[in-house]
Design a protein around this motif. Structure first.
Motif, PDB file in Angstrom:
ATOM      1  N   VAL A  73       0.692  -1.424  -0.149  1.00 55.35           N
ATOM      2  CA  VAL A  73       0.276  -0.224  -0.114  1.00 55.35           C
ATOM      3  C   VAL A  73       0.877   1.200   0.304  1.00 55.35           C
ATOM      4  O   VAL A  73       0.587   2.490  -0.462  1.00 55.35           O
ATOM      5  CB  VAL A  73      -1.102   0.310   0.895  1.00 55.35           C
ATOM      6  N   ASP A 128     -11.557   0.289  -7.135  1.00 55.04           N
ATOM      7  CA  ASP A 128     -11.880  -0.213  -5.375  1.00 55.04           C
ATOM      8  C   ASP A 128     -10.414   0.257  -4.960  1.00 55.04           C
ATOM      9  O   ASP A 128     -10.210   1.056  -4.013  1.00 55.04           O
ATOM     10  CB  ASP A 128     -11.574  -1.469  -5.426  1.00 55.04           C
ATOM     11  N   PHE A 129      -8.870   0.025  -5.879  1.00 56.44           N
ATOM     12  CA  PHE A 129      -7.742   1.028  -5.305  1.00 56.44           C
ATOM     13  C   PHE A 129      -8.302   2.411  -4.922  1.00 56.44           C
ATOM     14  O   PHE A 129      -7.386   2.580  -3.895  1.00 56.44           O
ATOM     15  CB  PHE A 129      -6.410   0.310  -6.422  1.00 56.44           C
ATOM     16  N   LEU A 131     -10.414   4.014  -4.502  1.00 59.60           N
ATOM     17  CA  LEU A 131     -11.802   4.200  -3.364  1.00 59.60           C
ATOM     18  C   LEU A 131     -11.275   3.960  -1.849  1.00 59.60           C
ATOM     19  O   LEU A 131     -11.450   4.908  -0.812  1.00 59.60           O
ATOM     20  CB  LEU A 131     -12.794   3.550  -3.697  1.00 59.60           C
ATOM     21  N   GLN A 132      -9.924   2.963  -2.044  1.00 59.35           N
ATOM     22  CA  GLN A 132      -9.435   2.765  -0.543  1.00 59.35           C
ATOM     23  C   GLN A 132      -8.721   3.478   0.184  1.00 59.35           C
ATOM     24  O   GLN A 132      -8.196   2.833   1.000  1.00 59.35           O
ATOM     25  CB  GLN A 132      -9.805   1.112  -0.686  1.00 59.35           C
ATOM     26  N   GLU A 134      -6.008   5.706   1.273  1.00 59.82           N
ATOM     27  CA  GLU A 134      -6.208   7.649   2.227  1.00 59.82           C
ATOM     28  C   GLU A 134      -5.162   7.935   2.453  1.00 59.82           C
ATOM     29  O   GLU A 134      -4.563   9.228   2.546  1.00 59.82           O
ATOM     30  CB  GLU A 134      -5.444   6.444   3.318  1.00 59.82           C
ATOM     31  N   ARG A 137      -6.399  11.370  -4.167  1.00 56.06           N
ATOM     32  CA  ARG A 137      -7.466  11.419  -4.429  1.00 56.06           C
ATOM     33  C   ARG A 137      -7.709  12.367  -5.810  1.00 56.06           C
ATOM     34  O   ARG A 137      -8.286  13.191  -6.158  1.00 56.06           O
ATOM     35  CB  ARG A 137      -8.912  11.939  -4.214  1.00 56.06           C
ATOM     36  N   GLN A 178     -18.590   3.729  -7.563  1.00 50.16           N
ATOM     37  CA  GLN A 178     -17.680   3.149  -8.970  1.00 50.16           C
ATOM     38  C   GLN A 178     -18.544   3.629 -10.184  1.00 50.16           C
ATOM     39  O   GLN A 178     -17.276   3.490 -11.278  1.00 50.16           O
ATOM     40  CB  GLN A 178     -17.877   1.690  -8.894  1.00 50.16           C
TER      41      GLN A 178
END
Length: 303
Positions: A73, A128-129, A131-132, A134, A137, A178
């Motif tokens: 990550v 998904d990567f 959206l997840q 941290e 953006r 999504q």
């Protein structure tokens, strides 16, 4: 140590890890200096960070379980880095460790997995990567980081639009969240394909690759335009009631070569949805980026 010394160390290690025979003899060395090598992804010299990321990608290919999930990550986040070679190197790592590999022939002559389905699943994984995440953006930065590393994914107009047009409740249907992310990815990719350069704020690096040949880029843009002249009306029709989704979609016409609309005879009905008149497509594309009027005001009354 001096920056030149750090760079020479990384380059020397890269040369060793490019050969599996020598890489297999360096297991103990890496485990001893793993923390130090990982820290060099945050070096003050951007050239060193990108070379270090390439080294870590090579290492990940040789040793199973060499990095923890949290370490991956940490490394994946560099796809958002301002320095493009570093972002591309992180994109290559994402392709190797996060996305499904290209299809290969199965055992006993079995057919390989369908490539289109693989791209669909990879796109879902990428969404998904994002959206997840941290850290950042910035979709255009993510797209650019994968532009050279995964061209078959971020320039796959058929895959992205097929996912967006999947009926509600369909096997590959996306959630509303999504869909919003995929639309952002799609528009960012369309813009980069048309303009031929990374998003603002991304440094190209000293050894930046020369710009794509103009003729080749023109052909790619023409192919992209043919696709969207047919498919964009269907997307606008599906998301007409959702301002948050339809607004970015209305930016697409300004990046397309709409001359193909008449040259290729695309004014006919396609998939049951009549293509929009050329002047209206152009007008809406401009209005979506310049007007503060609610987007519903720019849509035809029939919608």
């Amino acid at each position: 140590k001096d920056a030149s010394v750090r760079m020479k160390c990384i380059l020397a290690l890269k040369a060793l890890y490019e050969k599996r025979e020598s890489a297999m003899k360096l297991g103990l060395f890496f485990h001893k200096f793993k923390k130090r090598i990982l820290s060099m992804t945050q070096d003050r010299q951007p050239e060193i960070t990108s070379e270090c990321m390439q080294l870590l990608r090579l290492i990940s290919e040789h040793y199973v379980g060499v990095f923890s999930s949290m370490e991956y990550v940490f490394l994946f986040q560099f796809v958002y880095a301002a320095y493009r070679p570093m972002a591309t190197a992180a994109g290559e790592l994402i392709c190797k460790r996060l996305l499904a590999p290209p299809p290969q022939e199965g055992f006993f002559g079995q057919n390989p997995p369908d490539e289109f389905d693989r791209n669909i699943q990879n796109m879902k994984t990428l969404i998904d990567f994002y959206l997840q995440g941290e850290f950042h953006r910035h979709v255009p930065y993510l797209v650019d980081g994968l532009w050279d590393a995964a061209p078959a994914l971020v320039r796959n107009w058929e895959c992205m639009t097929a996912l967006l047009l999947e009926p509600r409740g369909g096997r590959q249907a996306l959630t509303s969240q999504q869909e919003r992310v995929l639309i952002e990815i799609l528009v960012a990719a369309v813009r980069q394909a048309a303009e031929g350069h990374p998003p603002a704020g991304r440094e190209l690096g000293k050894r930046a690759a020369r710009e794509v040949d103009g003729t080749r880029r023109w052909r790619e843009r023409a192919s992209m335009s043919r696709h969207f002249v047919k498919v964009l009306p269907q997307l606008l029709s599906k998301f007409a009631a959702d301002k948050e989704k339809v607004t970015p979609l209305l930016q697409i016409p300004q990046y397309c070569n709409l001359d193909v609309y008449d040259k290729d005879g695309l004014g006919s009905v396609s998939h049951g949805t009549p293509p929009l008149p050329l002047p209206r497509l152009q007008a809406w594309g401009t209005a979506a980026t310049t007007s503060s009027v609610p987007v519903s005001c720019h849509l035809p009354k029939a919608w």
